[in-house]
Motif scaffolding. Structure first.
Motif, mmCIF file in Angstrom:
data_model
loop_
_atom_site.group_PDB
_atom_site.id
_atom_site.type_symbol
_atom_site.label_atom_id
_atom_site.label_comp_id
_atom_site.label_asym_id
_atom_site.label_seq_id
_atom_site.Cartn_x
_atom_site.Cartn_y
_atom_site.Cartn_z
ATOM 1 N N THR A 134 0.283 6.394 -11.217
ATOM 2 C CA THR A 134 -0.494 5.921 -10.084
ATOM 3 C C THR A 134 0.095 4.632 -9.535
ATOM 4 O OG1 THR A 134 -2.705 5.194 -9.346
ATOM 5 C CG2 THR A 134 -2.077 4.658 -11.603
ATOM 6 N N GLY A 135 -0.121 4.411 -8.259
ATOM 7 C CA GLY A 135 0.275 3.160 -7.630
ATOM 8 C C GLY A 135 -0.914 2.261 -7.366
ATOM 9 N N ASP A 136 -2.089 2.632 -7.882
ATOM 10 C CA ASP A 136 -3.320 1.860 -7.694
ATOM 11 C C ASP A 136 -3.502 0.913 -8.877
ATOM 12 O OD1 ASP A 136 -5.877 0.866 -7.458
ATOM 13 O OD2 ASP A 136 -6.803 2.792 -6.997
ATOM 14 N N PRO A 137 -3.439 -0.413 -8.673
ATOM 15 C CA PRO A 137 -3.557 -1.369 -9.788
ATOM 16 C C PRO A 137 -4.857 -1.244 -10.562
ATOM 17 C CG PRO A 137 -2.775 -2.471 -7.797
ATOM 18 C CD PRO A 137 -3.210 -1.100 -7.389
ATOM 19 N N ILE A 138 -5.961 -0.970 -9.861
ATOM 20 C CA ILE A 138 -7.252 -0.898 -10.547
ATOM 21 C C ILE A 138 -7.338 0.358 -11.408
ATOM 22 C CG2 ILE A 138 -9.740 -0.642 -10.205
ATOM 23 C CD1 ILE A 138 -9.537 -2.505 -7.830
ATOM 24 N N THR A 139 -6.893 1.483 -10.876
ATOM 25 C CA THR A 139 -6.884 2.716 -11.666
ATOM 26 C C THR A 139 -6.035 2.546 -12.919
ATOM 27 O OG1 THR A 139 -7.210 4.105 -9.701
ATOM 28 C CG2 THR A 139 -6.237 5.160 -11.649
ATOM 29 N N PHE A 140 -4.871 1.942 -12.763
ATOM 30 C CA PHE A 140 -3.992 1.749 -13.913
ATOM 31 C C PHE A 140 -4.614 0.774 -14.912
ATOM 32 C CE2 PHE A 140 -0.701 -0.263 -16.385
ATOM 33 C CZ PHE A 140 0.126 0.793 -16.737
ATOM 34 N N CYS B 153 2.790 -3.300 -9.731
ATOM 35 C CA CYS B 153 2.832 -2.064 -8.945
ATOM 36 C C CYS B 153 3.828 -2.249 -7.802
ATOM 37 C CB CYS B 153 1.450 -1.719 -8.392
ATOM 38 S SG CYS B 153 0.193 -1.381 -9.651
ATOM 39 N N ARG B 154 5.081 -1.935 -8.087
ATOM 40 C CA ARG B 154 6.109 -2.034 -7.051
ATOM 41 C C ARG B 154 5.971 -0.866 -6.073
ATOM 42 N NH1 ARG B 154 9.553 -2.618 -11.791
ATOM 43 N NH2 ARG B 154 10.151 -4.789 -12.133
ATOM 44 N N PRO B 155 6.424 -1.061 -4.821
ATOM 45 C CA PRO B 155 6.381 0.033 -3.846
ATOM 46 C C PRO B 155 7.176 1.245 -4.341
ATOM 47 C CG PRO B 155 6.824 -2.051 -2.754
ATOM 48 C CD PRO B 155 6.916 -2.318 -4.225
ATOM 49 N N HIS B 156 6.619 2.420 -4.127
ATOM 50 C CA HIS B 156 7.270 3.689 -4.458
ATOM 51 C C HIS B 156 7.514 3.858 -5.961
ATOM 52 C CE1 HIS B 156 7.773 3.904 -0.168
ATOM 53 N NE2 HIS B 156 8.518 2.822 -0.167
ATOM 54 N N GLN B 157 6.789 3.120 -6.799
ATOM 55 C CA GLN B 157 6.906 3.257 -8.242
ATOM 56 C C GLN B 157 5.516 3.260 -8.857
ATOM 57 O OE1 GLN B 157 9.618 0.640 -10.256
ATOM 58 N NE2 GLN B 157 11.101 0.643 -8.575
ATOM 59 N N ASP B 158 5.414 3.882 -10.012
ATOM 60 C CA ASP B 158 4.148 3.850 -10.730
ATOM 61 C C ASP B 158 3.879 2.463 -11.276
ATOM 62 O OD1 ASP B 158 3.579 6.624 -10.420
ATOM 63 O OD2 ASP B 158 5.046 7.066 -11.985
ATOM 64 N N CYS B 159 2.605 2.132 -11.399
ATOM 65 C CA CYS B 159 2.214 0.828 -11.952
ATOM 66 C C CYS B 159 2.588 0.758 -13.430
ATOM 67 C CB CYS B 159 0.707 0.623 -11.800
ATOM 68 S SG CYS B 159 0.140 0.503 -10.101
ATOM 69 N N SER C 57 0.808 -1.215 0.000
ATOM 70 C CA SER C 57 0.000 0.000 0.000
ATOM 71 C C SER C 57 0.841 1.264 0.000
ATOM 72 C CB SER C 57 -0.923 0.009 1.231
ATOM 73 O OG SER C 57 -0.148 -0.027 2.416
ATOM 74 N N ALA C 58 2.163 1.100 -0.158
ATOM 75 C CA ALA C 58 3.037 2.266 -0.112
ATOM 76 C C ALA C 58 2.725 3.213 -1.258
ATOM 77 C CB ALA C 58 4.497 1.838 -0.185
ATOM 78 N N ALA C 59 2.829 4.505 -1.016
ATOM 79 C CA ALA C 59 2.521 5.501 -2.045
ATOM 80 C C ALA C 59 3.611 5.536 -3.097
ATOM 81 C CB ALA C 59 2.405 6.885 -1.397
ATOM 82 N N PRO C 60 3.265 5.714 -4.380
ATOM 83 C CA PRO C 60 4.225 5.681 -5.475
ATOM 84 C C PRO C 60 4.973 6.992 -5.630
ATOM 85 C CG PRO C 60 2.046 6.039 -6.326
ATOM 86 C CD PRO C 60 1.899 5.873 -4.849
ATOM 87 N N SER C 61 5.886 7.301 -4.724
ATOM 88 C CA SER C 61 6.653 8.537 -4.828
ATOM 89 C C SER C 61 7.992 8.344 -4.147
ATOM 90 C CB SER C 61 5.881 9.684 -4.154
ATOM 91 O OG SER C 61 6.620 10.881 -4.186
ATOM 92 N N PRO C 62 9.107 8.711 -4.813
ATOM 93 C CA PRO C 62 9.136 9.282 -6.152
ATOM 94 C C PRO C 62 8.901 8.231 -7.224
ATOM 95 C CG PRO C 62 11.358 8.960 -5.354
ATOM 96 C CD PRO C 62 10.450 8.624 -4.196
ATOM 97 N N ALA C 63 8.487 8.656 -8.399
ATOM 98 C CA ALA C 63 8.192 7.726 -9.482
ATOM 99 C C ALA C 63 9.467 7.207 -10.105
ATOM 100 C CB ALA C 63 7.346 8.424 -10.549
ATOM 101 N N SER C 64 9.356 6.005 -10.695
ATOM 102 C CA SER C 64 10.483 5.437 -11.409
ATOM 103 C C SER C 64 10.685 6.177 -12.717
ATOM 104 C CB SER C 64 10.206 3.955 -11.692
ATOM 105 O OG SER C 64 9.017 3.832 -12.422
ATOM 106 N N PRO C 65 11.877 6.079 -13.331
ATOM 107 C CA PRO C 65 12.111 6.771 -14.600
ATOM 108 C C PRO C 65 11.098 6.341 -15.644
ATOM 109 C CG PRO C 65 14.160 5.955 -13.656
ATOM 110 C CD PRO C 65 13.048 5.376 -12.824
#
Length: 225
Positions: free
Chosen positions: A81-87, A208-214, A56-64
């Protein structure tokens, strides 16, 4: 339910055969009773991604970000986003939308490639390209100005995936891949005419890895309820 449908230049339809190669083990989700079965399939090649942490970690900062596609036609960027459903809902819309009038098949594939995970072990690119008309069919569709738009309804984790995750919550941390089923409608038009809205449903594998965008890992061969 069928995963994809294209209309050729004569207005006929062509439905794909089931996908036969699944890197991420998504085919197991329909009958999955334990997450260990999925992970065993995921782990069959190299060592897993070393990233660990709370799902549930927030996706910040984003990966390249991957290199953006070319300027030919309109490109839709993956959501940050770090939310699998939104992505997954955004990815399904991208898969169901195309415009042969302004975009080549190569450009369309380049746009979809932008959505893929950079983890080669888990990226099933062929399951995505199998959703796209062949170069020959794309040319015929372009001659007839065929294009499709999509409206996404809802997205959810399949029951089998939720049951497996509940049985072993820590197992997801080996790959951070989530199964998400998305439903919606696709409208296909050509030369001023249309085929109306057709219901669509697909199950995607989203990483959706922790601290990265999906990112998109692949398309499952069948819809998981």
């Amino acid at each position: 339910m069928r995963q994809k449908r294209f209309f050729d230049a004569d207005g006929g339809s062509r439905t794909s055969s089931p996908l036969r190669r699944i890197l991420i083990g998504a085919v197991l989700l329909a009958v999955l009773t334990a997450i260990a079965g999925l992970l065993a399939f995921l782990m069959r090649q190299d060592s897993p991604d070393p990233a660990k942490g709370s799902v549930s970690a927030a996706p910040s900062p984003a990966s390249p970000s991957p290199q953006a596609p070319s300027d030919e036609g309109e490109s839709v960027a993956p959501p940050r986003t770090g939310d699998p459903i939104t992505f997954a809902k955004a990815a399904a819309k991208a898969l169901w939308t195309y415009d042969t009038r302004s975009s080549s098949q190569d450009k369309h594939l380049a746009d979809l490639k932008w959505w893929m995970t950079d983890g080669k072990k888990y990226a099933d690119w062929k399951s995505v390209t199998d959703q796209v008309p062949s170069a020959v069919l794309w040319s015929r569709m372009r001659d007839n100005h065929q294009h499709a738009s999509a409206k996404v309804g809802e997205g959810h984790f399949p029951q089998a995936f939720k049951s497996a995750l509940a049985a072993d919550p820590a197992a997801i941390t080996d790959a951070y891949i989530y199964a998400v089923t998305v439903t919606g409608k696709q409208s296909i038009s050509w030369k001023g005419s249309g085929a109306g809205a057709e219901s669509r449903s697909t199950t995607l594998a989203v990483q959706c890895r922790p601290h990265q965008d999906c990112a998109l890992a692949g398309v499952l061969p069948s819809v998981a309820p």
